[in-house]
Design a protein around this motif. Structure first.
Motif, PDB file in Angstrom:
ATOM      1  N   MET A   1      33.588  38.396  35.835  1.00  0.00           N
ATOM      2  CA  MET A   1      34.611  37.815  35.161  1.00  0.00           C
ATOM      3  C   MET A   1      34.843  38.696  33.871  1.00  0.00           C
ATOM      4  SD  MET A   1      35.529  34.237  32.822  1.00  0.00           S
ATOM      5  CE  MET A   1      34.032  34.572  31.839  1.00  0.00           C
ATOM      6  N   SER A   2      36.385  39.039  33.544  1.00  0.00           N
ATOM      7  CA  SER A   2      36.428  39.804  32.626  1.00  0.00           C
ATOM      8  C   SER A   2      37.344  38.908  31.762  1.00  0.00           C
ATOM      9  CB  SER A   2      37.374  41.033  32.805  1.00  0.00           C
ATOM     10  OG  SER A   2      37.768  41.826  31.887  1.00  0.00           O
ATOM     11  N   VAL A  15      42.711  36.726  28.479  1.00  0.00           N
ATOM     12  CA  VAL A  15      43.020  36.739  29.920  1.00  0.00           C
ATOM     13  C   VAL A  15      41.721  36.838  30.672  1.00  0.00           C
ATOM     14  CG1 VAL A  15      43.756  38.097  31.743  1.00  0.00           C
ATOM     15  CG2 VAL A  15      45.323  37.770  29.507  1.00  0.00           C
ATOM     16  N   SER A  16      41.214  35.826  31.328  1.00  0.00           N
ATOM     17  CA  SER A  16      40.042  35.730  32.215  1.00  0.00           C
ATOM     18  C   SER A  16      40.335  36.363  33.672  1.00  0.00           C
ATOM     19  CB  SER A  16      39.518  34.366  32.229  1.00  0.00           C
ATOM     20  OG  SER A  16      39.326  33.910  31.075  1.00  0.00           O
ATOM     21  N   VAL A  17      39.591  37.414  34.121  1.00  0.00           N
ATOM     22  CA  VAL A  17      40.069  37.829  35.580  1.00  0.00           C
ATOM     23  C   VAL A  17      38.968  37.777  36.297  1.00  0.00           C
ATOM     24  CG1 VAL A  17      40.709  40.035  37.010  1.00  0.00           C
ATOM     25  CG2 VAL A  17      41.544  39.901  34.383  1.00  0.00           C
ATOM     26  N   LEU A  18      38.978  36.695  37.435  1.00  0.00           N
ATOM     27  CA  LEU A  18      38.052  36.510  38.163  1.00  0.00           C
ATOM     28  C   LEU A  18      38.117  37.048  39.488  1.00  0.00           C
ATOM     29  CD1 LEU A  18      38.076  32.411  37.574  1.00  0.00           C
ATOM     30  CD2 LEU A  18      37.064  34.334  36.303  1.00  0.00           C
ATOM     31  N   GLY A  19      37.328  38.020  39.728  1.00  0.00           N
ATOM     32  CA  GLY A  19      37.380  38.969  41.045  1.00  0.00           C
ATOM     33  C   GLY A  19      36.577  38.072  42.057  1.00  0.00           C
ATOM     34  N   VAL A  31      34.791  29.769  41.528  1.00  0.00           N
ATOM     35  CA  VAL A  31      36.130  29.821  40.886  1.00  0.00           C
ATOM     36  C   VAL A  31      36.583  28.280  40.381  1.00  0.00           C
ATOM     37  CG1 VAL A  31      38.679  29.961  41.355  1.00  0.00           C
ATOM     38  CG2 VAL A  31      37.094  31.824  41.752  1.00  0.00           C
ATOM     39  N   ARG A  32      36.455  27.418  41.148  1.00  0.00           N
ATOM     40  CA  ARG A  32      36.732  25.929  40.887  1.00  0.00           C
ATOM     41  C   ARG A  32      35.873  25.492  39.581  1.00  0.00           C
ATOM     42  NH1 ARG A  32      39.857  21.975  43.711  1.00  0.00           N
ATOM     43  NH2 ARG A  32      39.958  20.288  42.035  1.00  0.00           N
ATOM     44  N   GLN A  33      34.763  25.942  39.665  1.00  0.00           N
ATOM     45  CA  GLN A  33      33.727  25.519  38.335  1.00  0.00           C
ATOM     46  C   GLN A  33      34.025  26.228  37.183  1.00  0.00           C
ATOM     47  OE1 GLN A  33      29.972  26.374  39.614  1.00  0.00           O
ATOM     48  NE2 GLN A  33      29.708  24.737  40.900  1.00  0.00           N
ATOM     49  N   GLU A  34      34.715  27.412  37.171  1.00  0.00           N
ATOM     50  CA  GLU A  34      34.984  28.296  35.992  1.00  0.00           C
ATOM     51  C   GLU A  34      36.234  28.026  35.374  1.00  0.00           C
ATOM     52  OE1 GLU A  34      34.226  31.664  33.266  1.00  0.00           O
ATOM     53  OE2 GLU A  34      32.945  30.373  34.881  1.00  0.00           O
ATOM     54  N   LEU A  35      37.208  27.582  36.451  1.00  0.00           N
ATOM     55  CA  LEU A  35      38.423  27.044  35.973  1.00  0.00           C
ATOM     56  C   LEU A  35      38.516  25.805  35.087  1.00  0.00           C
ATOM     57  CD1 LEU A  35      40.923  27.688  39.044  1.00  0.00           C
ATOM     58  CD2 LEU A  35      40.805  29.029  36.741  1.00  0.00           C
ATOM     59  N   THR A 169      28.916  32.550  41.290  1.00  0.00           N
ATOM     60  CA  THR A 169      29.292  33.927  41.307  1.00  0.00           C
ATOM     61  C   THR A 169      29.423  34.640  40.038  1.00  0.00           C
ATOM     62  OG1 THR A 169      30.857  33.472  43.305  1.00  0.00           O
ATOM     63  CG2 THR A 169      31.422  35.559  42.111  1.00  0.00           C
ATOM     64  N   PRO A 170      28.696  35.606  39.972  1.00  0.00           N
ATOM     65  CA  PRO A 170      28.405  36.273  38.658  1.00  0.00           C
ATOM     66  C   PRO A 170      29.893  37.172  38.397  1.00  0.00           C
ATOM     67  CG  PRO A 170      27.045  37.443  40.031  1.00  0.00           C
ATOM     68  CD  PRO A 170      27.758  36.242  41.070  1.00  0.00           C
ATOM     69  N   PHE A 171      30.751  36.661  37.744  1.00  0.00           N
ATOM     70  CA  PHE A 171      32.022  37.663  37.925  1.00  0.00           C
ATOM     71  C   PHE A 171      31.950  38.819  37.156  1.00  0.00           C
ATOM     72  CE2 PHE A 171      33.629  33.058  38.698  1.00  0.00           C
ATOM     73  CZ  PHE A 171      34.304  33.104  40.078  1.00  0.00           C
ATOM     74  N   GLU A 172      31.248  38.659  35.974  1.00  0.00           N
ATOM     75  CA  GLU A 172      30.839  39.840  35.039  1.00  0.00           C
ATOM     76  C   GLU A 172      30.371  40.950  35.730  1.00  0.00           C
ATOM     77  OE1 GLU A 172      29.903  36.738  34.384  1.00  0.00           O
ATOM     78  OE2 GLU A 172      31.051  36.102  32.369  1.00  0.00           O
ATOM     79  N   VAL A 173      29.281  40.436  36.594  1.00  0.00           N
ATOM     80  CA  VAL A 173      28.645  41.564  37.355  1.00  0.00           C
ATOM     81  C   VAL A 173      29.474  42.223  38.263  1.00  0.00           C
ATOM     82  CG1 VAL A 173      26.495  42.033  38.848  1.00  0.00           C
ATOM     83  CG2 VAL A 173      26.145  40.536  36.750  1.00  0.00           C
TER      84      VAL A 173
END
Length: 750
Positions: A1-2, A15-19, A31-35, A169-173
């Motif tokens: 995540m960014s 702004v959170s960018v979830l790849g 994604v559901r958990q992060e949202l 999912t480690p979005f930052e990684v």
């Protein structure tokens, strides 16, 4: 995540960018958990922005479904955006609609992408994932690049190990990894436009005052959207002058089978059934999967016990441990199922693959989904006739004497006329012409075909009738195609279209001077003529056309058989057999005419068969037809002449092939004909026999095995009878063989 504040705005919007990986269950869950953690006030998703009004329908749909974009008036120019339950984008849509958070699509509009597809000559109806595959090798599989860097030879296994089986999912990684993969990479023109539009949409959301924005996009795009954005003027320049068309969008049902066959880059959807299972069973997925596999095998009558399931689970876990995997993946559970549940039976493994790994799930859309009237009419008829669309093949037998089955037949034939091949007509298992056997299988492209034909009418019946009229009015439609069209109109019960089709057929038949065209067209016309009795539909007006066509065939046939080579003779013979069978159908109906169609046809064949310049194949076949019809009493004499020493062996072999076409029982029951063939064959020289052998093998090889055996027995018994009463053994030449046999028996002195 960014996740970062907008540059230049202290304490400004985040702004959170979830790849994500498209259609990845681990990504979808994360994604559901992060949202839920971020609580954004706006969500941007990779997809066509024209679909924004359709987002509110998502909770009522049953995935898999797809967004369908098409150009009105040219529906072949279309594209799909598929979604499954385990798609991260789908879970983001459901979260947004459930919480009242605005959800918008941020990819390049379909109006531009469909206009570009015309310039690039893309195949119609492709998915956006397929378009991604057409990019450069590095761009097409970033997951593969990362897997190779980690020492994996299988990108799927690497992704499962580092993402799907982690539980988060480690979005930052992932963002850092994609930044490393994209370092020094220059996007192509299409990709640059897509990412420029994504940034444009993001800027618009920020300008509207949203303070927490979540962007859900393919991991590859994260570096293009995270961090400081380039000047808006630069993106506007990239987007300036884009071609544009009018595009319409809607939701359509999708299938897991199509999701598997239309995989996009790194999408991980070669096994949608497995991914659906992983998303729906986060706890003990291996145990649940193998238990379900055992149930599938038991449904097919295979003996699989709970002990088998326990042992297969242990084997899958042991394989995962030996391979250093955090959890048994599809490879391990498949190997365990093969070894324990299936006991090495590849057919049983294939059953699990088809039913579970891919799956037979077909999505559903609601009545509130935008549809053309043709689609709505089909949905209404599917309900009325109790024909539910399904993703797997389903076979149905129709008895046309029953009103419900007759209506079903009409619907399927009408759809076939419109190019919607929902059902394939096979051979009926029952006797009689009142039964039909269909194999039904719904495919997503059928909705696109319905949209394409929407201009023809608002109902399936009306559109099919108009389609028949249009085909009849086309000068390029061949005579045989027009007769087939008449048949289709009767099968589909389209009486309003039949007069125009018949008029076109009559005009075309009157101008066509090629007798083979008339012969090719007649059988379908005769079949159509009989539908009035079989299906309860009117076939009026056909009788006059059929009689006229038959008369012209009888007049033109003597000329058509002149000077034929082998290929032309074989081709004409097929037409002769087809017309002969059709005339037999006509004869079953009393005509009341002085000369019946059968009599007129047989008189023509008799006159042609007496000619001396016929090809052997034609002469032999006409002789057999006339013999079976009871019109000849000199078939033996004709065969004797055809096989006399004065005839070229190749012509005689062709005569035999034509005479025996369709079966060899005649030789079994007529000793004289068998004797003639046998005598001719045994009288050939070695060189002549070699020349005619290919024709003879083709002739006798087409007989059923019992027929060949019976002919052999007849020849053997005939030979034995001929040897009775005469001495044809050379005792001098046989003496050595006799001595050897006596020595073996120990009777040398005998």
């Amino acid at each position: 995540m960014s996740a970062l504040p907008v540059p230049g705005v202290a304490g400004g919007p985040i702004v959170s960018v979830l790849g994500v990986r498209h259609h990845g269950p681990g990504s979808a869950r994360a994604v559901r958990q992060e949202l839920e953690r971020l609580r954004p006030d706006a969500i941007l998703i990779e997809g066509p922005p024209e679909a924004d009004p359709l987002v509110t329908l998502a909770p009522e749909l049953e995935p898999p479904v797809a967004l369908l974009a098409h150009v009105p008036g040219a529906p072949a120019r279309a594209a799909f955006w598929p979604f499954a339950t385990f798609s991260p984008e789908w879970q983001a849509i459901l979260y947004g609609t459930a919480t009242g958070i605005p959800v918008r699509f941020c990819d390049l509009p379909a109006a531009h992408s469909l206009a570009e597809s015309e310039d690039r000559d893309e195949k119609p109806g492709e998915t956006e994932d397929e378009k991604r595959d057409e990019s450069s090798g590095l761009r097409a599989d970033p997951i593969g690049s990362l897997a190779a860097a980690a020492g994996y030879d299988d990108p799927e296994r690497w992704w499962e190990d580092v993402v799907e089986h982690r539980g988060d999912t480690p979005f930052e990684v992932i963002a850092e990894a994609m930044a490393a993969v994209r370092e020094g990479y220059e996007p192509d023109e299409r990709e640059a436009r897509r990412e420029a539009y994504m940034r444009k949409t993001l800027r618009a959301a920020l300008k509207e005052g949203y303070g927490r924005i979540a962007v859900i996009c393919g991991a590859w795009h994260v570096p293009a959207l995270a961090g400081p954005l380039p000047p808006a003027a630069r993106d506007n320049a990239i987007l300036r002058g884009l071609p544009k068309v009018k595009a319409e969008l809607t939701w359509v049902p999708w299938t897991y089978g199509r999701l598997a066959s239309w995989s996009g880059y790194g999408a991980g959807i070669t096994s949608p059934g497995w991914y659906h299972h992983l998303f729906g069973a986060p706890d003990r997925p291996v145990e649940r999967w193998l238990a379900e596999a055992a149930a599938v095998l038991r449904d097919e009558g295979l003996a699989v016990s709970s002990a088998h399931v326990i042992e297969s689970v242990r084997l899958a876990q042991s394989l995962a441990a030996l391979r250093g995997r955090p959890l048994a993946g599809l490879g391990e559970v498949t190997e365990a199922a093969r070894a324990v549940l299936c006991e090495g039976d590849d057919l049983a493994v294939e059953l699990i693959q088809r039913r579970m790994v891919v799956g037979d799930r077909l999505g559903q859309v609601t009545d509130g989904t935008p549809m053309v009237p043709l689609q709505r009419d089909l949905r209404d008829q599917q309900r009325r006739l109790r024909l539910r669309p399904e993703a797997l093949d389903r076979e149905i037998d129709l008895d046309l004497r029953k009103p419900l089955d007759l209506d079903r037949s009409h619907l399927l034939h009408r759809l076939g006329l419109l190019g919607v091949d929902w059902g394939g007509l096979g051979e009926s298992r029952g006797k009689g012409t009142f039964r039909e056997t269909w194999t039904l299988r719904w495919r997503p492209e059928h909705d696109l075909a319905l949209i394409e034909q929407a201009a023809l009418g608002t109902t399936v019946a009306g559109a099919a009738a108009q389609r028949a009229r249009d085909l009849a009015a086309t000068d390029r439609t061949a005579l045989a195609d027009l007769t087939s069209l008449v048949e289709q109109c009767l099968l589909a019960d389209l009486p309003e279209a039949l007069p125009e089709v018949l008029a076109a057929l009559s005009a075309r038949a009157a101008l066509d001077t090629d007798v083979t065209h008339l012969m090719a067209a007649l059988p379908a016309m005769v079949r159509a003529h009989r539908y009035g009795d079989v299906r309860g539909t009117s076939a009026g007006g056909l009788a006059v056309i059929v009689r006229s066509m038959l008369e012209r065939i009888c007049v033109g046939l003597p000329v058509a058989v002149t000077g034929l080579d082998d290929d032309a003779a074989a081709g004409l013979l097929k037409h002769v057999d087809a017309v002969h069978a059709a005339v037999a159908l006509l004869e079953t109906e009393g005509t009341g005419e002085e000369v019946s169609p059968r009599s007129r046809w047989l008189v023509t064949l008799r006159g042609v068969s007496d000619r001396q310049d016929l090809h052997g194949l034609i002469e032999g076949r006409l002789t057999r037809i006339l013999l079976d019809a009871g019109e000849l009493d000199d078939a033996g004499d004709r065969m004797a002449r055809a096989m006399s020493r004065g005839q070229v062996p190749a012509r005689a072999a062709a005569w035999v092939e034509g005479f025996l076409a369709g079966g060899g029982l005649l030789l079994v029951h007529d000793p004289r004909l068998l004797s003639l063939v046998d005598g001719w064959l045994t009288g050939l020289s070695g060189e002549q026999f070699t020349d005619v052998l290919p024709l003879l093998r083709r002739t006798f090889g087409g007989f059923a095995v019992p027929e060949r055996r019976a002919i052999g027995e007849r020849v053997r018994s005939a030979g034995s009878g001929a040897r009775e009463g005469r001495q044809d053994v050379d005792e001098r030449r046989a003496a050595a063989a006799v001595a050897t046999v006596l020595a073996i028996l120990g009777k040398e002195d005998g």
